[in-house]
Write an enzyme that holds these catalytic residues in place. Structure first.
Site, PDB file in Angstrom:
ATOM      1  N   GLU A  72      30.483  44.055  37.763  1.00 42.64           N
ATOM      2  CA  GLU A  72      30.139  44.574  39.090  1.00 42.64           C
ATOM      3  C   GLU A  72      29.951  46.089  39.106  1.00 42.64           C
ATOM      4  O   GLU A  72      29.059  46.602  39.793  1.00 42.64           O
ATOM      5  CB  GLU A  72      31.213  44.162  40.101  1.00 42.64           C
ATOM      6  CG  GLU A  72      31.192  42.693  40.468  1.00 42.64           C
ATOM      7  CD  GLU A  72      31.790  41.787  39.411  1.00 42.64           C
ATOM      8  OE1 GLU A  72      31.614  40.559  39.515  1.00 42.64           O
ATOM      9  OE2 GLU A  72      32.435  42.320  38.482  1.00 42.64           O
ATOM     10  N   HIS A 120      38.468  34.440  46.220  1.00 40.94           N
ATOM     11  CA  HIS A 120      37.246  33.838  46.752  1.00 40.94           C
ATOM     12  C   HIS A 120      37.227  33.789  48.279  1.00 40.94           C
ATOM     13  O   HIS A 120      36.316  33.194  48.850  1.00 40.94           O
ATOM     14  CB  HIS A 120      37.069  32.414  46.212  1.00 40.94           C
ATOM     15  CG  HIS A 120      36.822  32.334  44.747  1.00 40.94           C
ATOM     16  ND1 HIS A 120      37.807  32.575  43.817  1.00 40.94           N
ATOM     17  CD2 HIS A 120      35.704  32.049  44.035  1.00 40.94           C
ATOM     18  CE1 HIS A 120      37.308  32.431  42.590  1.00 40.94           C
ATOM     19  NE2 HIS A 120      36.029  32.113  42.701  1.00 40.94           N
TER      20      HIS A 120
END
Length: 352
Positions: A74, A143
């Site tokens: 990322e 998540h």
């Protein structure tokens, strides 16, 4: 943001059920088609179409140079996008899940948010960072985070979150067209919610920085955004049985914050509850409650209250229904508002 214009006398485009994911896909497709500077980057967004299939079919249509699968890194993805934006492109980055975005924070804080200010406006930062966020899908740890407070507390970022199909399209188009960086928070549990919508002639929606009153009312104002909007609308309907007429304000944009719409609503109703999935302590609701109290103090009949996620790491899937704000918790808090109002009207100076 471009909007479709129909010729005089033309038949209105047919509207049919569409999901938020489909509207986001169409927004990305239209942006790619209209502006060759738009590029998509992210993990599995090409061949797979993303975990939630939001980019489905775009690599096949525009090629892997415009819709690029990246390594699982990322910080590298966002760092690459910063360079692309500095050289005149309009990158749109997908962070696969909310908590997966944390490795990119150094790039976000040190470069994305500061570049335009650092260069006295010489280098705009037309970068959109798409972040699927929030709970309600039975996801495991990392998540289901609601990380909006981190972004909203970072000067230089715009922070946007749609809660309707029309807003998903309109706000994403506006984000991509912006010369400032936009963190675009997509409520995962609303990806498959449907509404009548025409991709050929999408309805014009208010831009970034504008809140919308989704349901007018007189008893109290529910201030919310993103995944909590359906909860508040359901609570407002259920509240009618208790004699409450609840107004629901959808912020749509945390930064810029539409203070006028919010304060006008609270001054009308005299009471306010802020509802969001993020933790309560130092969450967005704390800032909103402070602003409402400062601007509406002489109109308030009770303290501004909050209904939020609990101040704990996101729980296992079987417990998330207890963690997330629900209709019962919202209505219980509205009941507290009514009690606080009655107590205040008695003018008691004693302790409770």
């Amino acid at each position: 943001m471009s909007t479709a214009v129909e010729a005089p006398g033309a038949r209105p485009a047919a509207r049919k059920p569409a999901t938020m994911a489909q509207a986001l896909n169409r927004a990305l497709r239209d942006a790619l088609a209209e502006d060759p500077a738009v590029h998509l980057l992210g993990e599995d967004i090409g061949t797979l179409g993303g975990v939630f299939r939001v980019t489905d079919g775009l690599a096949a249509e525009f090629g892997d140079r415009r819709c690029t699968d990246t390594p699982l890194a990322e910080a590298g993805i966002l760092g690459t996008a910063v360079g692309m934006a500095m050289y005149g492109l309009r990158p749109v980055v997908e962070m696969q899940f909310d908590a997966f975005a944390y490795p990119a924070f150094e790039q976000l804080i040190s470069h994305v948010s500061r570049m335009r200010n650092r260069t006295r406006g010489a280098l705009p930062m037309p970068l959109t960072i798409r972040v699927p966020y929030g709970g309600g899908i039975g996801g495991v740890e990392h998540h289901s985070d609601s990380s909006e407070a981190y972004y909203a507390a970072t000067p230089g970022l715009q922070v946007v979150t749609p809660a309707t199909v029309a807003d998903a399209y309109g706000l994403l188009r506006a984000a991509i067209a912006s010369d400032d960086p936009v963190v675009f928070l997509e409520p995962k549990r609303l990806y498959w919610g449907k509404d009548d919508w025409s991709p050929e002639a999408p309805a014009e929606v208010p831009g970034i920085g504008s809140a919308v009153v989704r349901r007018p009312g007189r008893s109290a104002t529910l201030i919310t955004y993103g995944p909590s909007l359906p909860v508040c609308l359901e609570a407002a309907e259920a509240g009618r049985e208790e004699g409450w007429d609840l107004e629901v304000v959808d912020l749509r944009s945390l930064v810029p914050f539409d203070e006028r719409t919010v304060t006008e609503s609270v001054r009308r109703t005299g009471r306010a509850v802020v509802v969001h999935e993020a933790a309560g302590f130092a969450g967005p609701g704390a800032e909103i409650a402070a602003r409402v109290t400062e601007r509406c103090f002489h109109h308030l009949e009770a303290p501004v209250l909050r209904v939020t996620g609990f101040d704990v790491p996101y729980p296992p899937p079987m417990l998330e229904r207890h963690h997330l704000p629900g209709v019962d918790r919202v209505l219980d808090t509205v009941s507290r508002l009514q009690w606080e109002s009655s107590y205040a009207s008695e003018g008691s100076g004693g302790t409770r």
